[in-house]
Design an enzyme around this catalytic site. Structure first.
Site, PDB file in Angstrom:
ATOM      1  N   VAL A 128      16.594   2.228  44.845  1.00 19.79           N
ATOM      2  CA  VAL A 128      17.603   2.725  43.910  1.00 19.79           C
ATOM      3  C   VAL A 128      18.649   1.652  43.629  1.00 19.79           C
ATOM      4  O   VAL A 128      19.444   1.781  42.705  1.00 19.79           O
ATOM      5  CB  VAL A 128      18.287   3.987  44.462  1.00 19.79           C
ATOM      6  CG1 VAL A 128      17.291   5.123  44.571  1.00 19.79           C
ATOM      7  CG2 VAL A 128      18.943   3.720  45.812  1.00 19.79           C
ATOM      8  N   ALA A 131      20.624  -5.487  46.054  1.00 21.35           N
ATOM      9  CA  ALA A 131      21.798  -6.354  46.066  1.00 21.35           C
ATOM     10  C   ALA A 131      21.448  -7.682  46.716  1.00 21.35           C
ATOM     11  O   ALA A 131      20.306  -7.936  47.102  1.00 21.35           O
ATOM     12  CB  ALA A 131      22.953  -5.671  46.792  1.00 21.35           C
ATOM     13  N   SER A 132      22.459  -8.532  46.875  1.00 21.81           N
ATOM     14  CA  SER A 132      22.218  -9.874  47.408  1.00 21.81           C
ATOM     15  C   SER A 132      21.872  -9.850  48.885  1.00 21.81           C
ATOM     16  O   SER A 132      21.142 -10.712  49.372  1.00 21.81           O
ATOM     17  CB  SER A 132      23.461 -10.740  47.196  1.00 21.81           C
ATOM     18  OG  SER A 132      24.570 -10.187  47.868  1.00 21.81           O
ATOM     19  N   ALA A 134      21.111  -6.669  50.747  1.00 18.18           N
ATOM     20  CA  ALA A 134      20.220  -5.576  51.136  1.00 18.18           C
ATOM     21  C   ALA A 134      19.778  -4.808  49.901  1.00 18.18           C
ATOM     22  O   ALA A 134      20.277  -5.022  48.796  1.00 18.18           O
ATOM     23  CB  ALA A 134      20.937  -4.643  52.123  1.00 18.18           C
ATOM     24  N   GLN A 135      18.815  -3.915  50.116  1.00 13.78           N
ATOM     25  CA  GLN A 135      18.432  -2.992  49.064  1.00 13.78           C
ATOM     26  C   GLN A 135      18.311  -1.598  49.654  1.00 13.78           C
ATOM     27  O   GLN A 135      18.114  -1.427  50.858  1.00 13.78           O
ATOM     28  CB  GLN A 135      17.150  -3.412  48.359  1.00 13.78           C
ATOM     29  CG  GLN A 135      15.893  -3.431  49.168  1.00 13.78           C
ATOM     30  CD  GLN A 135      14.733  -4.024  48.347  1.00 13.78           C
ATOM     31  OE1 GLN A 135      14.842  -5.099  47.758  1.00 13.78           O
ATOM     32  NE2 GLN A 135      13.612  -3.324  48.321  1.00 13.78           N
ATOM     33  N   VAL A 136      18.447  -0.589  48.788  1.00 17.48           N
ATOM     34  CA  VAL A 136      18.555   0.799  49.233  1.00 17.48           C
ATOM     35  C   VAL A 136      17.374   1.612  48.706  1.00 17.48           C
ATOM     36  O   VAL A 136      17.013   1.509  47.527  1.00 17.48           O
ATOM     37  CB  VAL A 136      19.883   1.424  48.758  1.00 17.48           C
ATOM     38  CG1 VAL A 136      19.994   2.870  49.227  1.00 17.48           C
ATOM     39  CG2 VAL A 136      21.073   0.602  49.273  1.00 17.48           C
ATOM     40  N   LYS A 150      19.455   1.683  53.832  1.00 17.37           N
ATOM     41  CA  LYS A 150      19.874   0.356  53.419  1.00 17.37           C
ATOM     42  C   LYS A 150      19.225  -0.659  54.355  1.00 17.37           C
ATOM     43  O   LYS A 150      19.451  -0.617  55.563  1.00 17.37           O
ATOM     44  CB  LYS A 150      21.398   0.229  53.469  1.00 17.37           C
ATOM     45  CG  LYS A 150      21.931  -1.098  52.946  1.00 17.37           C
ATOM     46  CD  LYS A 150      23.465  -1.078  52.897  1.00 17.37           C
ATOM     47  CE  LYS A 150      24.022  -2.354  52.309  1.00 17.37           C
ATOM     48  NZ  LYS A 150      25.505  -2.323  52.232  1.00 17.37           N
ATOM     49  N   ASP A 285      35.901  -2.574  48.325  1.00 18.56           N
ATOM     50  CA  ASP A 285      34.945  -2.862  47.254  1.00 18.56           C
ATOM     51  C   ASP A 285      34.788  -1.616  46.381  1.00 18.56           C
ATOM     52  O   ASP A 285      33.674  -1.158  46.109  1.00 18.56           O
ATOM     53  CB  ASP A 285      33.602  -3.281  47.859  1.00 18.56           C
ATOM     54  CG  ASP A 285      32.741  -4.054  46.865  1.00 18.56           C
ATOM     55  OD1 ASP A 285      33.283  -4.535  45.852  1.00 18.56           O
ATOM     56  OD2 ASP A 285      31.526  -4.179  47.104  1.00 18.56           O
TER      57      ASP A 285
END
Length: 511
Positions: A128, A131-132, A134-136, A150, A285
């Site tokens: 879904v 990112a730089s 990790a990914q989810v 994650k 963030d």
């Protein structure tokens, strides 16, 4: 230890990418840039087609994950990179091509030391978000709960280690040149970036941050932090409650779903103030992609890799500074800067107060809805050079987050003003923390804590000064000068004195 030649090669390679995107133009043109750095920038762009408008974010995305994170750090430093570059860097969204699911499945197996099927009934192979770092992926646990997983990208730690090593080396070389860059303390900026990254690369620490934030936000029921699944969380995998809402960036969907956008904006502002001012621990963030609207006009946050922390003394100073700027008490604001050590003591307080007036008065003269925290911070940055103000790393995240929250809130409700929405909360907090009642309460608490330490203090005194031994105290002996005629005479004198003392004879030996 990496050889300087390796660092230089990496810098030239990265510089070439930056040059192709026009990202080195500002460095070449800035008169404060040391000559060796300007020469290196010219070498990097030699023969490249440089665009008229620099594309800083695109350049860092082309370099890689570590550069993307560095760009997010530099977005908080308009005093170092310039306003235009900082604004462009703010659009870094960590959008990268996803890692194949087979690689992610293997990473899950290594992290859990068993087949993920023993923990999850199903895992969606398409992420879904990528990112730089990790990914989810969306998943369902064996007990039927929908969660978000994650997962760190394989090899990302090594990539960051190499890049940060070179960043540290380059920052040290530049800072050693002195001048303006020395005042901006690039080494400290890289060290701050290094600490942020270390926190993001350990997903257990991110989980702990989310858990701590949830505890501190119990007083704000309209701001939700997802629950951590600790049994399915490791240093490389974070499992947490799935948030099923609408991103605050999707204004059209929010309107179609019937959300009260001004209420959402007000909730966001109060949640940030609760975190930053009352608790001293805040989500750093809070861009639109990390915030979701939930039924009942509630807001949920995700991605707790970057968190800010401010101690109470700094929060009190900041509250007084903000309150002084709003009310026009520039003299008090100037005094606080000197008390806090933000301005070197060789400068004049009255002159600094005048410089602050130049920042504050134009803002106070505007209509309420046109006042901006971003505008105020920009003005403050402009006077730091004149008064030799060094970077305060504990304030960088707060400054960045204040501007970010104001931007998100304004996108929801263009008429909102952060000062206006924050006034009741800030006013009450200042009265509570800085009023006479607070001074009395602080004194009582301090005295009670001192009283509570008295038993330990007495025990320590007893250890340092124990009771005398059982033998009777020895009588005081008159000091007698010893004349040394030689080794033999000295030993003979010692022997005579010892014998006399043992016999109880009160002789006086003169040498």
């Amino acid at each position: 230890m990496t050889a300087p030649a390796v660092h230089l090669w990496r810098l030239l390679k990265w510089g070439r990418i930056l040059a192709r995107h026009g990202a080195l133009q500002g460095i070449e043109r800035d008169l404060n840039t040391p000559a060796p750095v300007r020469r290196l920038a010219r070498i990097a762009r030699f023969g490249a087609r440089v665009p008229k408008v620099p594309r800083y974010a695109d350049a860092l995305q082309a370099i890689g994950p570590a550069a993307i994170k560095l760009g997010q750090t530099l977005a908080t430093r308009p005093d170092m990179v310039g306003d235009a570059a900082a604004l462009d860097l703010m659009r870094l969204q960590d959008a990268l091509p996803p890692v194949p699911y087979e690689t992610i499945h293997a990473a899950l197996t290594r992290a859990f030391q068993r087949d993920p099927a023993e923990l999850f009934r199903s895992i969606e192979p398409v992420p879904v978000g990528a990112a730089s770092i990790a990914q989810v992926h969306r998943a369902v646990t064996t007990d039927g709960r929908t969660v978000a997983i994650k997962v760190l990208r394989p090899g990302v730690e090594e990539d960051f280690t190499r890049a940060i090593d070179t960043y540290e080396w380059a920052a040290a070389q530049v800072e050693a040149m002195g001048g303006e860059l020395s005042r901006l303390r690039p080494r400290l900026t890289i060290e701050t970036f290094k600490r942020w990254t270390a926190r993001e690369l350990d997903l257990r620490r991110e989980a702990a941050s989310a858990s701590e934030l949830a505890d501190s936000m119990e007083a704000e029921p309209d701001f939700k932090v997802p629950t951590i699944d600790w049994q399915r969380t490791t240093g490389k995998v974070l499992t947490l409650e799935w948030i099923d809402g609408i991103k605050l960036s999707n204004r059209a969907a929010l309107i179609a779903a019937g959300y009260d956008l001004p209420k959402l904006a007000d909730t966001l502002v109060h949640a940030f103030l609760r975190q930053a001012i009352a608790e001293g621990f805040f989500h750093a963030d809070m861009h639109q992609g990390n915030l979701f609207a939930l039924p009942g006009n509630k807001i949920a946050a995700i991605d707790f890799g970057i968190m800010g922390r401010i101690d109470r003394r700094a929060r009190v100073w900041l509250a007084e500074i903000l309150y002084g700027l709003i009310t026009g008490n520039y003299k008090r604001v100037a005094e606080i800067h000197f008390e806090a050590g933000y301005v070197p003591s060789h400068h004049n307080v009255a002159e600094f107060a005048t410089a602050l007036r130049a920042v504050g008065e134009p803002m106070r003269g505007m209509a309420v809805k046109d006042m901006s925290i971003g505008m105020m911070l920009d003005g403050l940055f402009n006077i730091t050079r004149d008064f030799d103000m060094q970077t305060q790393p504990h304030l960088l995240l707060l400054q960045k987050t204040m501007v970010m929250v104001e931007g998100v809130a304004t996108s929801l409700d263009p008429e909102i003003n952060l000062w206006d929405a924050a006034a009741p909360f800030v006013r009450e907090w200042i009265r509570t923390e800085l009023g006479p009642e607070a001074a009395v309460a602080d004194r009582i608490v301090t005295d009670l804590r001192t009283f509570a330490r008295l038993p330990d203090l007495i025990r320590n005194i007893e250890l340092r000064f124990p009771n005398p031994p059982g033998a009777p105290p020895e009588p005081p002996l008159r000091h007698i000068e010893i004349v040394r005629f030689g080794g033999g005479w000295r030993y003979a004198a010692v022997a005579i004195v010892s014998a006399a003392a043992s016999l109880g004879i009160g002789w006086v030996l003169w040498g």
